[in-house]
Design a protein around this motif. Sequence first.
Motif, short mmCIF file in Angstrom:
data_model
loop_
_atom_site.label_atom_id
_atom_site.label_comp_id
_atom_site.label_asym_id
_atom_site.label_seq_id
_atom_site.Cartn_x
_atom_site.Cartn_y
_atom_site.Cartn_z
N TRP A 181 47.15 -6.67 80.67
CA TRP A 181 46.20 -5.97 79.82
C TRP A 181 46.38 -4.45 79.95
CZ3 TRP A 181 40.82 -8.74 80.71
CH2 TRP A 181 40.89 -10.04 80.17
N ALA A 182 46.47 -3.97 81.19
CA ALA A 182 46.58 -2.53 81.41
C ALA A 182 47.88 -1.98 80.82
CB ALA A 182 46.50 -2.23 82.90
N MET A 183 48.96 -2.72 81.00
CA MET A 183 50.24 -2.27 80.46
C MET A 183 50.22 -2.25 78.93
SD MET A 183 54.02 -3.69 81.51
CE MET A 183 53.55 -3.49 83.23
N ILE A 249 41.20 2.08 85.03
CA ILE A 249 42.36 2.90 84.68
C ILE A 249 41.94 4.19 83.98
CG2 ILE A 249 43.79 0.83 84.49
CD1 ILE A 249 43.81 1.21 81.46
N ARG A 250 40.63 4.37 83.78
CA ARG A 250 40.06 5.59 83.20
C ARG A 250 40.61 5.87 81.80
NH1 ARG A 250 40.21 9.43 88.66
NH2 ARG A 250 38.71 8.18 89.85
N GLU A 251 40.55 4.84 80.99
CA GLU A 251 40.95 4.97 79.59
C GLU A 251 39.76 4.57 78.71
OE1 GLU A 251 43.72 5.99 78.18
OE2 GLU A 251 45.03 6.22 79.93
N TYR A 252 39.67 5.21 77.55
CA TYR A 252 38.60 4.85 76.63
C TYR A 252 38.90 3.46 76.06
CZ TYR A 252 35.22 5.09 72.83
OH TYR A 252 34.17 4.82 71.99
N LEU A 326 44.86 -1.40 90.00
CA LEU A 326 44.94 -0.88 88.64
C LEU A 326 44.99 0.64 88.58
CD1 LEU A 326 42.42 -3.24 86.81
CD2 LEU A 326 44.90 -3.20 86.51
N VAL A 327 44.73 1.32 89.70
CA VAL A 327 44.76 2.79 89.66
C VAL A 327 46.16 3.30 89.33
CG1 VAL A 327 42.84 2.98 91.28
CG2 VAL A 327 45.19 3.01 92.16
N CYS A 328 47.18 2.49 89.53
CA CYS A 328 48.54 2.94 89.21
C CYS A 328 48.74 3.13 87.71
CB CYS A 328 49.57 1.96 89.77
SG CYS A 328 49.59 0.34 88.95
N TYR A 329 47.83 2.62 86.89
CA TYR A 329 47.94 2.78 85.44
C TYR A 329 47.20 4.01 84.93
CZ TYR A 329 49.77 -1.97 85.49
OH TYR A 329 50.54 -3.09 85.74
#
Length: 353
Positions: A181-183, A249-252, A326-329
């Motif tokens: 999902w993050a990718m 991941i701090r994305e909207y 997930l912080v790596c994303y």
Amino acid sequence: MVLSKNTIYEPLQMFGIVATVFGATGFLGRYVVQQLAKMGSQVLVPFRGCEDSHRHLKLMGDLGQIVPMNYNPRDVNSIKTAVAKSNVVINLIGREYETRNYGFEEVNHQMAEQLAMISKEHGGIVRFIQVSALGASASSPSRLLRAKAAGEESVLKEFPEATIMRPATLIGTEDRILNRWAMYAKNWGFLPLFGGGSTKFQPVYVVDVAAAIVNSLKDDGTSMGKTYELGGPDIYTVHDLAEMMFETIREYPRYVNLPFPIAKAMASPREMLLNKVPFPLPTPSIFNLDQIKALTVDNLVSENALSFADLEIKPHKLKGYPTEFLVCYRKGGPSFGSTVSEKMGSADVAPRF
């Protein structure tokens, strides 16, 4: 000679565990091997890939404690060699998609049946643990879950004392849900939600499932012949879990709602072409037809099922350390301050590999 459950279990107490872990090179496998090695067991690791596939496992034990063994899952003699010196067999073999060479039925049903049959004939195998999947049922819309249910039935027929573990969707550093999902969100700027993301499920931290498997070997044999449903402590919708992912991941959060019929149509070409083209097809990621079908129904732990509590385990809540990977994303990579604070705030930090 007929042995009682207590009599069957005595060799593990007297001589220790020598476990053959099939599927040890997979996601859950590395955590099971680590916990078995930590308690001093010898672990035999059958593998069918290259020499690199098991390299990370050898670091989890002392010299000679982790023993890789090249084998062929379609060769009976190869399997017999892998279990020859064991008193415990753990079957983690499974695959969430089909290939030209291996289908759901063979991997999740026939291989499990064969392992159980060979283990029973062996005579020295006192414990057999079959790792299935939460929601395994002959009536499931998912072919994978139907094959898992058939595998459970066959295992118990061949080895009635076997323990069945049904873990929910696994969450962890190498998982196949939050990472994907993050990718996808980072590459495309949005995440598709099948059926609006309203399906309910109970994702579980992979370390807790590994601990449950090992704890079932430490009891006095009371877990033999029983089925455990291993779901996390909280119920999420797919949308809820996606919100947690975006927050970490701090994305909207941006979503595209896809009705199930459209999602199935988009994922169908691979399944139709799988055995009709002379070359391997790409591994499905987000658009996995069988997983989309599985999402059409809720997948929760049954009300009266045996679970973590019966194995004396309190599963982790997902928010926090279990999803820290997930912080790596994040843009620019992980923030050192937040990463350290999250670790220090965790009372029970599992080992990282």
